[in-house]
Design a protein around this motif. Structure first.
Motif, PDB file in Angstrom:
ATOM      1  N   ARG A  20       1.272  -7.161  -5.837  1.00  0.00           N
ATOM      2  CA  ARG A  20       0.139  -6.231  -5.909  1.00  0.00           C
ATOM      3  C   ARG A  20       0.515  -4.916  -5.258  1.00  0.00           C
ATOM      4  N   ILE A  21       0.124  -3.816  -5.891  1.00  0.00           N
ATOM      5  CA  ILE A  21       0.349  -2.479  -5.336  1.00  0.00           C
ATOM      6  C   ILE A  21      -0.947  -1.685  -5.445  1.00  0.00           C
ATOM      7  N   GLY A  24      -5.313  -6.425   4.783  1.00  0.00           N
ATOM      8  CA  GLY A  24      -4.708  -7.626   4.254  1.00  0.00           C
ATOM      9  C   GLY A  24      -3.417  -7.422   3.477  1.00  0.00           C
ATOM     10  N   PHE A  25      -2.769  -6.285   3.620  1.00  0.00           N
ATOM     11  CA  PHE A  25      -1.528  -6.020   2.880  1.00  0.00           C
ATOM     12  C   PHE A  25      -0.315  -6.332   3.753  1.00  0.00           C
ATOM     13  N   ASP A  26       0.793  -6.639   3.075  1.00  0.00           N
ATOM     14  CA  ASP A  26       2.034  -6.938   3.785  1.00  0.00           C
ATOM     15  C   ASP A  26       2.697  -5.682   4.319  1.00  0.00           C
ATOM     16  N   CYS A  27       2.589  -4.592   3.583  1.00  0.00           N
ATOM     17  CA  CYS A  27       3.321  -3.381   3.962  1.00  0.00           C
ATOM     18  C   CYS A  27       2.578  -2.143   3.484  1.00  0.00           C
ATOM     19  N   LEU A  72       0.855  -1.183   0.000  1.00  0.00           N
ATOM     20  CA  LEU A  72       0.000   0.000   0.000  1.00  0.00           C
ATOM     21  C   LEU A  72       0.891   1.234   0.000  1.00  0.00           C
ATOM     22  N   ASP A  73       0.770   2.073  -1.023  1.00  0.00           N
ATOM     23  CA  ASP A  73       1.514   3.334  -1.084  1.00  0.00           C
ATOM     24  C   ASP A  73       0.523   4.447  -0.766  1.00  0.00           C
ATOM     25  N   LEU A  74       0.532   4.901   0.483  1.00  0.00           N
ATOM     26  CA  LEU A  74      -0.460   5.867   0.962  1.00  0.00           C
ATOM     27  C   LEU A  74       0.096   7.277   0.815  1.00  0.00           C
ATOM     28  N   ALA A  97       0.983  -5.921   7.884  1.00  0.00           N
ATOM     29  CA  ALA A  97       2.020  -6.575   8.688  1.00  0.00           C
ATOM     30  C   ALA A  97       3.131  -5.599   9.056  1.00  0.00           C
ATOM     31  N   THR A  98       3.468  -4.701   8.138  1.00  0.00           N
ATOM     32  CA  THR A  98       4.510  -3.700   8.370  1.00  0.00           C
ATOM     33  C   THR A  98       4.014  -2.331   7.926  1.00  0.00           C
ATOM     34  N   VAL A  99       4.349  -1.307   8.690  1.00  0.00           N
ATOM     35  CA  VAL A  99       4.054   0.078   8.321  1.00  0.00           C
ATOM     36  C   VAL A  99       5.369   0.858   8.350  1.00  0.00           C
ATOM     37  N   ILE A 100       5.645   1.576   7.272  1.00  0.00           N
ATOM     38  CA  ILE A 100       6.846   2.402   7.181  1.00  0.00           C
ATOM     39  C   ILE A 100       6.414   3.857   7.061  1.00  0.00           C
ATOM     40  N   ILE A 101       6.893   4.688   7.976  1.00  0.00           N
ATOM     41  CA  ILE A 101       6.547   6.115   7.956  1.00  0.00           C
ATOM     42  C   ILE A 101       7.833   6.925   7.950  1.00  0.00           C
TER      43      ILE A 101
END
Length: 206
Positions: free
Chosen positions: A47-48, A92-95, A26-28, A124-128
């Motif tokens: 998937r993106i 349901g996304f990995d990151c 997920l690219d938020l 599962a992972t969040v990157i900020i």
């Protein structure tokens, strides 16, 4: 053309994605696709989904994707929407990645953002990543000014760490913070990054 600092951010985020072996991304706040487009060329990505509030940016990204069409690229979907809404549909996304985006949100909405991402989406992972305000003088940013007119706040390292630790504790994630693009001995790096990993339910409850 991207700046050296932006390239450092992109490289730092991609390194975490590779390390976690994330396949559904997920690219938020995807914007024009500076992160999404390179990820679309990674054979490990399946998937993106890119989300942004700016329809013009999404249109530019769609054109860039069409120009870079590849038979082997992952499934890609672009969504016109907000990071603070509709999270259950993006579960349901990995990151999930928020690359220099939280500083564009009103501080009073950060609790809504937290619930939407860490509860409703719960990747599962969040990157900020976000600017480090302590470093601003070295970038020529005048006192009491932000790096970008669209920023609603810019945090120093202590404030970002305190917020990230609170999110991790409340939402049952582990978390580590690090500097991006070098480390000044007293001011840290130009940007800073928090990486959250969801805890197993038994570890969270124990």
């Amino acid at each position: 053309m991207t700046t050296w600092l932006h390239e450092e951010r992109l490289n730092a985020v991609r390194a975490i994605i590779r390390d976690r072996r994330a396949r559904r991304i997920l690219d938020l706040g995807c914007g024009d696709g500076d992160l999404l487009l390179p990820l679309a060329l990674d054979p490990g990505i399946e998937r993106i989904v890119g989300v942004d509030t700016d329809p013009a940016a999404l249109s530019r990204l769609q054109r860039r994707l069409e120009e870079a069409a590849s038979e082997n690229r992952p499934e890609i979907r672009l969504v016109h929407g907000s990071m603070t809404e509709g999270g259950a549909a993006l579960a349901g996304f990995d990151c999930a990645i928020l690359l220099e985006t939280i500083e564009h949100i009103d501080p009073g909405r950060l609790s809504v953002l937290e619930r939407n991402i860490f509860v409703a989406m719960r990747p599962a992972t969040v990157i900020i990543t976000t600017p480090n305000a302590e470093y601003n003088p070295l970038l020529g940013v005048p006192p009491h000014r932000f790096r970008h007119p669209g920023h609603r706040f810019e945090w120093d390292r202590a404030k970002f760490l305190k917020w990230a630790e609170g999110v991790a504790e409340r939402q049952r994630y582990s978390m580590v913070c690090r500097d991006i693009a070098g480390h000044h001995p007293t001011l840290g790096g130009p940007s800073q990054m928090a990486v959250f990993d969801a805890l197993p339910q038994d570890a969270a409850s124990g």
